[in-house]
Design a protein around this motif. Sequence first.
Motif, PDB file in Angstrom:
ATOM      1  N   LEU A 400      82.479  52.761  84.785  1.00 56.02           N
ATOM      2  CA  LEU A 400      83.473  52.204  85.318  1.00 56.02           C
ATOM      3  C   LEU A 400      83.026  50.650  85.476  1.00 56.02           C
ATOM      4  O   LEU A 400      83.881  49.910  85.147  1.00 56.02           O
ATOM      5  N   ILE A 401      81.906  50.483  86.311  1.00 60.70           N
ATOM      6  CA  ILE A 401      81.573  49.229  86.491  1.00 60.70           C
ATOM      7  C   ILE A 401      81.445  48.280  85.267  1.00 60.70           C
ATOM      8  O   ILE A 401      81.796  47.120  85.192  1.00 60.70           O
ATOM      9  N   LEU A 402      80.675  48.798  84.216  1.00 64.67           N
ATOM     10  CA  LEU A 402      80.396  48.116  83.014  1.00 64.67           C
ATOM     11  C   LEU A 402      81.758  47.735  82.457  1.00 64.67           C
ATOM     12  O   LEU A 402      81.986  46.479  81.813  1.00 64.67           O
ATOM     13  N   LYS A 403      82.740  48.761  82.327  1.00 65.15           N
ATOM     14  CA  LYS A 403      84.107  48.382  81.637  1.00 65.15           C
ATOM     15  C   LYS A 403      84.739  47.179  82.352  1.00 65.15           C
ATOM     16  O   LYS A 403      85.208  46.266  81.796  1.00 65.15           O
ATOM     17  N   VAL A 404      84.718  47.238  83.585  1.00 60.90           N
ATOM     18  CA  VAL A 404      85.369  46.483  84.433  1.00 60.90           C
ATOM     19  C   VAL A 404      84.946  45.083  84.555  1.00 60.90           C
ATOM     20  O   VAL A 404      85.522  43.897  84.288  1.00 60.90           O
ATOM     21  N   LEU A 405      83.380  44.946  84.436  1.00 57.03           N
ATOM     22  CA  LEU A 405      82.660  43.642  84.514  1.00 57.03           C
ATOM     23  C   LEU A 405      83.012  42.770  83.290  1.00 57.03           C
ATOM     24  O   LEU A 405      83.234  41.653  83.122  1.00 57.03           O
ATOM     25  N   VAL A 406      82.682  43.628  82.106  1.00 52.86           N
ATOM     26  CA  VAL A 406      82.857  43.147  80.869  1.00 52.86           C
ATOM     27  C   VAL A 406      84.322  42.165  80.808  1.00 52.86           C
ATOM     28  O   VAL A 406      84.464  41.201  80.057  1.00 52.86           O
ATOM     29  N   PHE A 407      85.340  42.714  81.098  1.00 53.71           N
ATOM     30  CA  PHE A 407      86.550  42.568  80.851  1.00 53.71           C
ATOM     31  C   PHE A 407      86.976  41.393  81.842  1.00 53.71           C
ATOM     32  O   PHE A 407      87.389  40.278  81.478  1.00 53.71           O
ATOM     33  N   ASN A 408      86.487  41.544  83.164  1.00 56.79           N
ATOM     34  CA  ASN A 408      86.841  40.627  83.942  1.00 56.79           C
ATOM     35  C   ASN A 408      85.995  39.392  83.798  1.00 56.79           C
ATOM     36  O   ASN A 408      86.478  38.123  83.895  1.00 56.79           O
ATOM     37  N   PHE A 409      84.843  39.277  83.443  1.00 56.22           N
ATOM     38  CA  PHE A 409      84.081  38.145  82.841  1.00 56.22           C
ATOM     39  C   PHE A 409      84.817  37.418  81.747  1.00 56.22           C
ATOM     40  O   PHE A 409      85.127  36.275  81.787  1.00 56.22           O
ATOM     41  N   LEU A 410      85.382  38.039  80.737  1.00 59.19           N
ATOM     42  CA  LEU A 410      85.713  37.396  79.463  1.00 59.19           C
ATOM     43  C   LEU A 410      87.229  36.851  80.026  1.00 59.19           C
ATOM     44  O   LEU A 410      87.713  35.798  79.835  1.00 59.19           O
TER      45      LEU A 410
END
Length: 717
Positions: A400-410
Motif C-alpha cells: 500500500l505504501i509503495l502504491k501511494v508514495l509513487v502516485f503522490n510523488f508524481l
Amino acid sequence: MKVTLSALDTCESSFTPLVVLELAQDVKEETKEWLKNRIISKKEDGGAQLLFRPLLNKYEKETLENQNLYLVGASKITLLLGAEAMGLVKECNDNTMRAFTYGTRYNFKDFDDDNDDFLTMAECQFIIKHELENLRARDEKMIPGYPQAKLYPGKSLLRRLLTSGLVIQVFPLHDNEALKKLEDTWYTRFALKCQPIDHIRGYFGETIALYFGFLEYFTVALIPMAVIGLPYYLFVWEDYDKYVIFASFNLIWSTVILEVWKRGCANMTYRWGTLVMKRQFEEPRPGFHGVLGINPVTGRKEPLYPSYKRQLRIYLVSLPFVCLCLYFSLYVMMIYFDMEAWALSLHDNSGSEWTSVLLYVPSIIYAIVIEIMNRLYRYAAEFLTSWENHRLESAYQNHLILKVLVFNFLNCFASLFYIAFVLRDMKLLRQSLATLLITSQILNQIMESLLPYWLQRKHHVQVKRKVQALKADIDATLYEQVVLEKEMGTYLGTFDDYLELFLQFGYVSLFSCVYPLAAAFAVLNNFTEVNSDALKMCRVLKRPFSEPSANIGVWQLAFETMSVISVVTNCALIGMSPQVNALFPESKLDLVLIVVAVEALVHVEPHADVPVHLSLGQPLPPVCSVTLAPAQGLYIRPRHFPLQESLLDGGWFLDPPFQPFSGTVCHAGLHTGETAVTDTIVGVRKLTCTTDQNPLGSLPIQLSAVAVFSCDTTPCI
C-alpha cells in the motif's frame, strides 16, 4: 519452575476497565454466553483468564437503549505474565535492558508488589488485546448460534467474530485523569518547548511516540534552513538564478538530518526496550482468504492462497491501474500548464491588478485538484491492495505504501520537475512551489483536525444531553465516556501523518533553493501540526492500541529515497545555474563530470569492510577500542553457521553454543543508524576483526544480536 497463571490469579468482581468490546445488536444470547466463558476461562481450558462484565446490568438495559457493550480488564498477575509471554523488555536494577520474567520480577527497576505503574496503561491494554487475539478455536466447528461462521482448530476467535460482523469493534478506553495530565504538558498551553515524548509513549505506545518524536525532530531540523532562507529570500528575491549556495547547503542538510535521526531513534527505543524486543509471530490478516489447509511452517490449519495468483493480480491488474493513474496525473498537469499560459497571456495583454492576482489562481486550483486526486487514489490503492490478498499485515502495508508514495510523488512533484528542467522558468517554479506548499498545508489542517474536531464536539453535546436526561441510577460518567468514545472515529495509524511529512520533506529538500521561505512555512505548519495532531489523538479519535516499534519502519527508507532524489535534483540545479556555467564556458563535459562526482561523494556505497570517512549518509569512521559488555548476553557466530531462532537472556545463542564475547576490537564499522548520542553505542550491524579472545581464531565475526558497547578514544593502530 515456570509460574502458571491459573495457580496465581483470582476472580475479581470489581476491576478497572481497560478495553471495550462492542457486539452487534442482534447477537444471540448463546453466542454472548459462549464468548464470555471463553474470555474468563482459565488458560488450561483454552480461555484468556481476563475480567469481563457488561457495561449495563439487566435493569439498566431495560431503562436505557440496549447497548451490547462489555468491559474487559485483567488482574495484575495476568498482566505481568502476559508481559513475560510477549517478551516486553524492561530496565533492570543494574541498568541493563532485559526481557521481563515473572520469576525475576524483583530484579527489575521500579517493580514493587504495591506499584501499579510498573506496566504503563498502554502496555496493559496491548497485553489484553494480545490475549483476546490469541483466543483460539479448539473443538468448535462454528460460532454457537451461527453455523455459517465456520471455525477450525487454531483459528483466532476474535478475528472470526470481527469478519462475521458479530463483534463491531474492540477499542481501549481513555484514562481521563492521565489524559488530562498529558494534555497539560503537551498542547493545552502553547509554548515553545519539547514534547513529553516519554509520557506520550506511556499513554499511546511506541509507534505514536516515535511519530511525534520524528515530527519534533524534523521541525527542529528545519529551523537552520528557515534561518538561512529568510535573509536569502529578502536580499536575493528578484535574482532567481542565485541559488547555488542555498542548493549546496540543501543537499548536505537533506542527507545529514536522516542519519542524525537514526541515532536519536535508536537511543529512544533502546531506553523504551523495543530496540531489543523479540519479534512476535505474525498472524494472517483478518481479510486474508483462501482454501483451508495446513501451514507447512506452523503446522496449523489456516487459509492458503497460491503466491502465483497474487503475483498475477499485482502485475496484470494493479500495476496497469497504477500506470493509468500516473498517466491521468500527467494529463491533469498539462491542463494546469495550459491554464498558466492563459493567465499569463491575459496579464500581458491587460497588465491590471486583478490579472496579477489571477496569475496565482491556476496554481491554487491545481493544488486543490492534487489533494482530491491523492485522496481518491488512496481509496483505490487500499481496495486493490486488499484485493491482492496479502497474507500478512506487514506485506499489505508495504504494498500500500509503495502504491501511494509513487502516485503522490508524481502527482505532487511532476509539475515542479517539468518547470525546472523542461521549461527552465525559475520564476514560475518559485510561484508554483509556494502555492502548492501553502495550499496543501491549509487543506490538511482543515481536513485532518478542524473538521473532525467540530463534528466530535457536536456529537459530544448530544451525548451529554442524553445522559443528563437519564433517570436510571447508573454510573453516568463511565456510561457517557464509553458511549462517547465508541462513536469517535478510528485512528487508522500513522500512515497519513508520515505521508504528509514525506511530501513536506520533498517540497523543502527538492526545490526550496529557489523559494527559501519553504522551510519557514514548513516550520510554522509543524508547530500547529503538533498541537492539532495531539488534539486529534486525545479528543477527536478513539484511543489506539499500543504497538511496540523499534523505528519508523519503511518510512525511513522512503525519506532516504527522497533524500537521494533531492541530492540529484540539487546537483542538477547547481549545474544549470549561470554562475556554474560561467566557470565552464566552452566544455560542458567537465561540468557534468563534476556534478556526477559530487553526487557520488554524497551517496557512494562503501565496501562492507572498508569504512569511507568522507561519505555522507553512510557509516561513520570506525570507533576504535570497542569493548563488548558481557552483561548484555551477546553471543557470536562464524558466518557459515546458521542462526538459531532462540533467545537466552536477550541474546542469540547457537548450536554449538559459545560463551559471551568480551574484549577489545578495532574497525567496528559502526553505522549511524545503530549508534546513540550518549557514551554508549547501541547496536552494530557488522563487526569484522581479529582478536585473541575469538574462540574460532582469526575468522571474521558477524554479530547476530543487538548489543551495548562502552567506548573509549584509544586510536586503532
